[in-house]
Design an enzyme around this catalytic site. Structure first.
Site, PDB file in Angstrom:
ATOM      1  N   ASP A  85      11.713 -22.268   9.216  1.00 21.21           N
ATOM      2  CA  ASP A  85      11.907 -21.399   8.063  1.00 21.21           C
ATOM      3  C   ASP A  85      11.749 -22.213   6.781  1.00 21.21           C
ATOM      4  O   ASP A  85      12.537 -23.118   6.519  1.00 21.21           O
ATOM      5  CB  ASP A  85      13.298 -20.765   8.150  1.00 21.21           C
ATOM      6  CG  ASP A  85      13.685 -20.002   6.899  1.00 21.21           C
ATOM      7  OD1 ASP A  85      12.777 -19.579   6.146  1.00 21.21           O
ATOM      8  OD2 ASP A  85      14.904 -19.826   6.662  1.00 21.21           O
ATOM      9  N   ASP A 141      15.483 -17.860   4.399  1.00 20.80           N
ATOM     10  CA  ASP A 141      15.914 -16.489   4.701  1.00 20.80           C
ATOM     11  C   ASP A 141      16.326 -16.303   6.151  1.00 20.80           C
ATOM     12  O   ASP A 141      16.679 -15.207   6.573  1.00 20.80           O
ATOM     13  CB  ASP A 141      14.833 -15.478   4.316  1.00 20.80           C
ATOM     14  CG  ASP A 141      13.591 -15.551   5.194  1.00 20.80           C
ATOM     15  OD1 ASP A 141      13.498 -16.467   6.050  1.00 20.80           O
ATOM     16  OD2 ASP A 141      12.687 -14.702   5.023  1.00 20.80           O
ATOM     17  N   ASP A 167       8.374 -18.734   9.321  1.00 22.27           N
ATOM     18  CA  ASP A 167       7.295 -18.133   8.543  1.00 22.27           C
ATOM     19  C   ASP A 167       6.039 -18.992   8.619  1.00 22.27           C
ATOM     20  O   ASP A 167       6.044 -20.090   9.200  1.00 22.27           O
ATOM     21  CB  ASP A 167       7.727 -17.923   7.090  1.00 22.27           C
ATOM     22  CG  ASP A 167       8.419 -19.137   6.483  1.00 22.27           C
ATOM     23  OD1 ASP A 167       7.910 -20.263   6.684  1.00 22.27           O
ATOM     24  OD2 ASP A 167       9.467 -18.978   5.836  1.00 22.27           O
ATOM     25  N   ASP A 199      -2.328  -9.223  24.335  1.00 18.52           N
ATOM     26  CA  ASP A 199      -1.104  -8.770  24.983  1.00 18.52           C
ATOM     27  C   ASP A 199      -1.441  -7.695  26.019  1.00 18.52           C
ATOM     28  O   ASP A 199      -2.320  -6.849  25.797  1.00 18.52           O
ATOM     29  CB  ASP A 199      -0.170  -8.208  23.912  1.00 18.52           C
ATOM     30  CG  ASP A 199       1.209  -7.902  24.427  1.00 18.52           C
ATOM     31  OD1 ASP A 199       1.869  -8.819  24.942  1.00 18.52           O
ATOM     32  OD2 ASP A 199       1.645  -6.742  24.290  1.00 18.52           O
ATOM     33  N   GLU A 210      -3.223 -11.525  28.935  1.00 23.03           N
ATOM     34  CA  GLU A 210      -2.007 -11.513  29.731  1.00 23.03           C
ATOM     35  C   GLU A 210      -2.081 -10.329  30.696  1.00 23.03           C
ATOM     36  O   GLU A 210      -2.381  -9.210  30.299  1.00 23.03           O
ATOM     37  CB  GLU A 210      -0.796 -11.346  28.821  1.00 23.03           C
ATOM     38  CG  GLU A 210       0.505 -11.111  29.568  1.00 23.03           C
ATOM     39  CD  GLU A 210       1.570 -10.472  28.692  1.00 23.03           C
ATOM     40  OE1 GLU A 210       2.692 -10.993  28.683  1.00 23.03           O
ATOM     41  OE2 GLU A 210       1.289  -9.447  28.027  1.00 23.03           O
TER      42      GLU A 210
END
Length: 563
Positions: free
Chosen positions: A44, A48, A52, A224, A291
């Protein structure tokens, strides 16, 4: 509504035949090592509590120091986070708490400057129910321009779901919408409606997502649930898994009690994957792998020189809880039925318990972690390393009030869900283990406090140090990178195989038990015991002694009569 168009060998972008492919340069991804970054938990940069993209960029030198070839980023697009990024509301945008489109450009430039490829995780089988496509499909009526972009069906006369399909996450895979007086199909959460790849317009919109990001400079995609693009248009019921064949895994979620032959895993799904691969290859030397969660044989059937994707993996290695030589041989025997298939190999990711805990239980020792890492890097395929695997991180234990995963909450206390492998990356000592200056979105795991990057950087015997050595060994050997794999017929608990490329042959030997082992193997006579190893070994002629949890490598002598 239509079906994916057929392709032919004469179309632009088709791969050469196996004979011609042998003469072509090896593509960058064949034998590459990709580091899987779960962005929200990596680093991070702004306090926050959420990882990111600037945080990923800040740690690129660390990633490069591992010796990997690139990174695979978890989904970066805007999402309501019902399934933490796997419910996408805008395929061309960037999640606000991850950064901006400019951050993506900077990250691509910074990674490429360091010789690292960048692969995005794309979820094209479904969207969020907040995606504008779905909102228009819902509200535009049955004759609207996006009416068939999702899988809609009338209820039965009694108002129940159109068929018996079950969601992976539990309950019927259908949700009723009064606005259309119809159900829509969702293989996962109710908030993840299934995109209809049998619709020409919807399919083209999804393919255009790939073009958008390839033109931005990404190097490829992980797809995915790649076996779920097509559904049976007749909505045929799925057959049950026969009672006598049901394992503990089948009972873990109700959806596993069906054979998913009609809501996914259709043989013609390969035509969609072929379209995707050709679309990706039209942008040059890029990589797309998938996958596959069920029906393992599809993994091979969907991949060949002229069909399907470049590579793929299933959950066989990801879900296994016992590691034996027979199990590994059986997995590769399945893949051997498809000799042109180049596998992707993964022991760990954001959906399953961490490797050392899954195989070791309470024994999450560095010895076991290093052996498992050595095995991962030794198997034939393109290797995926989940963040923290190079540190030997065990699974984190969380209380129910700490969970953010909908699956963990649904099946509590039977299953702790997926959050135990998603806790923040431990960088250095401190309350949040160096992940953030704020409150982390998931708690930093107490189990990881002694395994931080900083602590292991200072220890030449650490799992991190071994991981770097192992990656360097793999990349320095043509046999270990791209060679064929031949198993040696040795008794349990020893797993052994030879990786061979040209005149180079490396024997990879693993004592999978917690006790020393001694064995005779004539093929080891004249071999050189290499310096990279986990544990200890003593090689004398054709005999070798192995310490508990040992992983050793031998450079085999050339056959008699060879120059």
């Amino acid at each position: 509504m239509g079906d994916p168009p057929a392709t032919s060998e004469g179309e632009s972008g088709s791969r050469p035949s196996p004979g011609r492919a042998e003469q072509a340069p090896r593509p960058w991804w064949k034998g590459a090592i990709l580091y899987h970054v779960y962005v929200r938990s990596f680093f991070d940069s702004d306090g926050d509590g959420h990882g990111d993209l600037p945080g990923v960029m800040a740690k690129l030198d660390y990633i490069r120091s591992l010796g990997v070839d690139g990174i695979w980023l978890s989904p970066i697009h805007p999402s309501p986070n019902r399934d933490w990024g796997y419910d996408i509301a805008d395929f061309e945008g960037v999640q606000a708490d991850y950064g901006t489109p400019e951050d993506v450009r900077r990250l691509l430039d910074a990674a490429h400057a360091r010789g690292l490829k960048v692969v995005l995780d794309e979820v094209l089988s479904h969207t969020s129910d907040e995606h504008p496509w779905f909102v228009e499909s819902l509200t535009g009526g049955k004759d609207g321009p996006k009416a068939d972009w999702y899988v809609w069906a009338d209820p039965k006369d009694d108002g129940t779901a159109p068929n018996n399909w079950l969601s992976v996450f539990g309950g019927p895979a259908w949700a009723y919408q009064p606005a259309r007086r119809q159900h829509y199909h969702h293989k996962f959460l109710r908030q993840q409606p299934k995109l209809n790849w049998r619709s020409d317009a919807a399919r083209e919109a999804a393919l255009s997502v790939l073009d958008f990001w390839l033109e931005k400079g990404v190097d490829g995609f992980r797809l995915d649930v790649a076996g779920t693009y097509l559904h049976d248009a007749a909505l045929t019921d799925n057959p049950p898994v026969p009672m006598a064949e049901r394992r503990a895994y089948d009972w873990s979620h109700a959806g596993n009690l069906q054979r998913h032959l009609h809501d996914s895993n259709l043989p013609e799904n390969v035509r969609v994957l072929e379209l995707i691969r050709r679309r990706v290859e039209a942008h040059g030397d890029r990589f797309v792998f998938g996958e596959f969660s069920e029906e393992e044989e599809r993994c091979g059937a969907y991949l060949s020189p002229d069909e399907g994707l470049h590579s793929a993996y299933t959950f066989v290695l990801l879900l296994a809880k016992t590691l034996t030589a027979a199990f590994v041989r059986e997995h590769y025997a399945t893949l051997a039925a498809y000799p042109v298939h180049w596998p992707t190999i993964s022991f760990s990711n954001h959906d399953v318990p961490r490797t050392v805990s899954r195989f070791g239980g309470e024994d999450a020792s560095p010895d076991l972690a290093q052996q498992l890492f050595a095995l991962l890097l030794s198997l034939k395929g393109t290797t995926l390393i989940y963040q923290g695997e190079e540190l030997g991180l065990p699974q984190a234990r969380l209380t129910r009030d700490q969970l953010r995963d909908p699956v963990g909450d649904l099946y509590w206390p039977y299953s702790g869900g997926r959050d135990g492998c998603r806790t923040p990356m431990p960088w250095r000592p401190g309350e949040a283990l160096g992940f953030t200056t704020g409150t982390p979105w998931l708690p930093a795991a107490a189990e990881h406090a002694g395994l931080t990057v900083a602590a292991q950087e200072a220890d030449p015997e650490s799992t991190l140090a071994f991981a770097r050595q192992m990656i360097a060994f793999r990349k320095g050997s043509a046999a270990m990178t791209a060679g064929e794999l031949e198993f040696l017929d040795l008794e349990e608990p020893v797993l052994a195989f030879v990786r061979r490329e040209g005149e180079e042959a490396i024997a990879c030997v693993f004592n999978l038990s917690g006790e020393p082992r001694f064995l005779d193997e004539p093929r080891f006579a004249g071999a050189e015991l290499l310096a990279v190893r986990a544990g200890d070994a003593d090689l004398r002629g054709g005999s070798i002694g192995l310490s508990a949890r040992a992983a050793v490598f031998l450079k085999l002598a050339p056959p008699a009569g060879a120059e």
